[in-house]
Design an enzyme around this catalytic site. Sequence first.
Site, PDB file in Angstrom:
ATOM      1  N   LEU A  87      -5.828 -23.650  -0.156  1.00 64.52           N
ATOM      2  CA  LEU A  87      -5.840 -25.096   0.034  1.00 64.52           C
ATOM      3  C   LEU A  87      -6.762 -25.775  -0.971  1.00 64.52           C
ATOM      4  O   LEU A  87      -6.679 -26.978  -1.191  1.00 64.52           O
ATOM      5  CB  LEU A  87      -6.292 -25.419   1.472  1.00 64.52           C
ATOM      6  N   THR A 105     -12.557 -25.077   1.898  1.00 63.61           N
ATOM      7  CA  THR A 105     -12.913 -24.153   2.971  1.00 63.61           C
ATOM      8  C   THR A 105     -13.294 -24.961   4.208  1.00 63.61           C
ATOM      9  O   THR A 105     -13.743 -26.116   4.102  1.00 63.61           O
ATOM     10  CB  THR A 105     -14.081 -23.240   2.567  1.00 63.61           C
ATOM     11  N   HIS A 144       0.817  -1.214   0.000  1.00 67.78           N
ATOM     12  CA  HIS A 144       0.000   0.000   0.000  1.00 67.78           C
ATOM     13  C   HIS A 144       0.857   1.273   0.000  1.00 67.78           C
ATOM     14  O   HIS A 144       0.344   2.352  -0.264  1.00 67.78           O
ATOM     15  CB  HIS A 144      -1.012  -0.007   1.164  1.00 67.78           C
ATOM     16  N   ASP A 153       0.276  -7.486   1.428  1.00 66.67           N
ATOM     17  CA  ASP A 153       0.743  -6.120   1.653  1.00 66.67           C
ATOM     18  C   ASP A 153       2.264  -6.029   1.715  1.00 66.67           C
ATOM     19  O   ASP A 153       2.824  -5.371   2.600  1.00 66.67           O
ATOM     20  CB  ASP A 153       0.122  -5.531   2.927  1.00 66.67           C
ATOM     21  N   GLY A 178       3.119   6.574   8.021  1.00 66.37           N
ATOM     22  CA  GLY A 178       4.494   6.834   7.594  1.00 66.37           C
ATOM     23  C   GLY A 178       5.439   5.734   8.034  1.00 66.37           C
ATOM     24  O   GLY A 178       6.487   5.538   7.436  1.00 66.37           O
ATOM     25  N   ASN A 179       5.064   4.995   9.092  1.00 60.64           N
ATOM     26  CA  ASN A 179       5.848   3.824   9.502  1.00 60.64           C
ATOM     27  C   ASN A 179       5.598   2.638   8.568  1.00 60.64           C
ATOM     28  O   ASN A 179       6.348   1.651   8.598  1.00 60.64           O
ATOM     29  CB  ASN A 179       5.497   3.382  10.928  1.00 60.64           C
ATOM     30  N   SER A 180       4.559   2.709   7.774  1.00 58.47           N
ATOM     31  CA  SER A 180       4.193   1.580   6.914  1.00 58.47           C
ATOM     32  C   SER A 180       5.362   1.118   6.062  1.00 58.47           C
ATOM     33  O   SER A 180       6.013   1.924   5.387  1.00 58.47           O
ATOM     34  CB  SER A 180       3.026   1.979   6.011  1.00 58.47           C
TER      35      SER A 180
END
Length: 594
Positions: free
Chosen positions: A244, A247, A74, A105, A185-187
Amino acid sequence: MTHLVLLIGLTLAGAAPAAAALEPPADVLAAEEARVAAMARACATTIAVFDGSGQGGGSGVLVTPDGFALTNFHVVASGGPAFKCGLSDGRLYDAVLVGIDPVGDLALVQLLGRDDFPVAEVADSDVVRVGDWAFAAGNPFLLADDFTPTVTYGMISGVRRYQYPAGTLLEYTDCLQTDAAINPGNSGGPLFDAAGRLIGINGRGSFEKRGRVNVGVGYAISINQAMRFFWHLRSGRIVDHASLGATVATQKDGVVVDDILESSDAFRRGLRYGDQVVRFADRDVTNANALQNVLGTFPPDWLVPLRYRRSGETFDAVVRLAGKHDEAELVSLVQAEAEKPAESPEGEPGPGEPAPDKPPRKRPRAAQPELPAAVAQRYVERRGFANYWYNQQAQRRVWSRYRQLLSFAASDGEEAAASLGYEWRLVGRVAAGGAFRLQTGRDKSEIRLPQGVTGAIFAEDLSGQLSPPGSGGLLAAIHLWQRILDEGLRTFGETVYLGRVPQGPDGTPLDCLRGFYAGVEARFYFSDETGDLVGLESYLRDDADPCQVSFSDFRDVGGRRLPHRWMIRSGGAEFTALEIEQFEVPLASQPAKE
């Protein structure tokens, strides 16, 4: 006067112990020095990421000396292929997008201009415990004008946390929870343990609804998960997560399969509707989220142990994981993310965080500037890839090494072709007893085994060539091997470098090239240590197990390095092992093909 002197003396005598008590113990000072040193080492590997428009960004961490750095998807989703990255040395570097993992992410970028970047020491995040000290480093709110990271200290407050997708692709599985402040901003920045070793990639926070400030609950993608995806990201692809093919639901009897695809490997390995899943990837499974939590840490194609119960009986199997999305679906979802306006770190969304009463401030998406020359040299746009240039480079690296092993010096001194042609004659012993003889050709092949003689004809469609029975299509697999040797990568069929995938009983990571030809898929596995082709798989039909061939005992044949032991498996079982005593191949000199 005597009394006054005595009083002063008593006062000083009484003050001495108090002054001594203010001096920190030596071990405390040593611990502080060690902590400061660890943070200094860690900060040197932390980067501030800025998109091409200069309006958005986040953080990241260097994991290789030649500049590959992990960050969040992101952070780069709307930034285009070019970035600027700042280090704590105060220097700003051009960087190029390499690969993305939009579900987990993660993203990989490469900083350019050096091959001696400081690198974070990677730890084993599976051994991180609640109560361990940890610290985050990054560039929250763009505070560091000189790119010196902000460091926040805390402890691990949870492990193996699972966070549902919240209206986006992003799904956080098996993450580390910390009270070290994680802010916009730490992302993409690193989470380190107390010794300054990398244990996670920060990416998600729970924020106070109105103020969008940290409330002491942040989440980091475990570094074990991130490094499992590293070589897939380095392939330049848009990387998917694993499925897999079934479900499950949490019921009173445990975790029970409530749906399963008959085309899945789990189905072929015996898993059925109503079975109870009790263990997956060497972890106990106690509820449906626990299974999803582990599953989400794997890319497709991983081989993972599975234990399940049916009618009181326990079964063990090793299943190959499939992809969660098809390529078209994944590409369209990524394009939708890319169309979103760029956001400043002040307004950067924490994926899945509680929606604030007032939406974060968004900036209009700026036109992408012209790519810097250094980035333009390393960027090739192609559908299905974040940056096809890196896939091209990986294909050439793997193939050129292998081709050298199979080439020989012709009479004129020039390197001759790696192609071995199609006319092979192999004679030897079957490990279980008896002899074998294999004769191959361009249009048909035949193998004589102790159990009988079978053949295969190679017309346009290979999907029906499953002989010998039980092998998954050994003769067709050899034909695909001969074809890629003869045609090279460019004309074999659609060929892609998948990354490094663990293979064999010890899970050795091997470089994998995947190609499609005549309606079937072939995978070629290469040793990074020697460059040899050490594995081959052919997937002739969706409803059939692949033929898997492992090669070993490499010897010289006319100046070419060829395997003299072939282990053939299919459906999780050994079909046979061939020990080759005579390996006859043509030595024709032809132009080498890429």
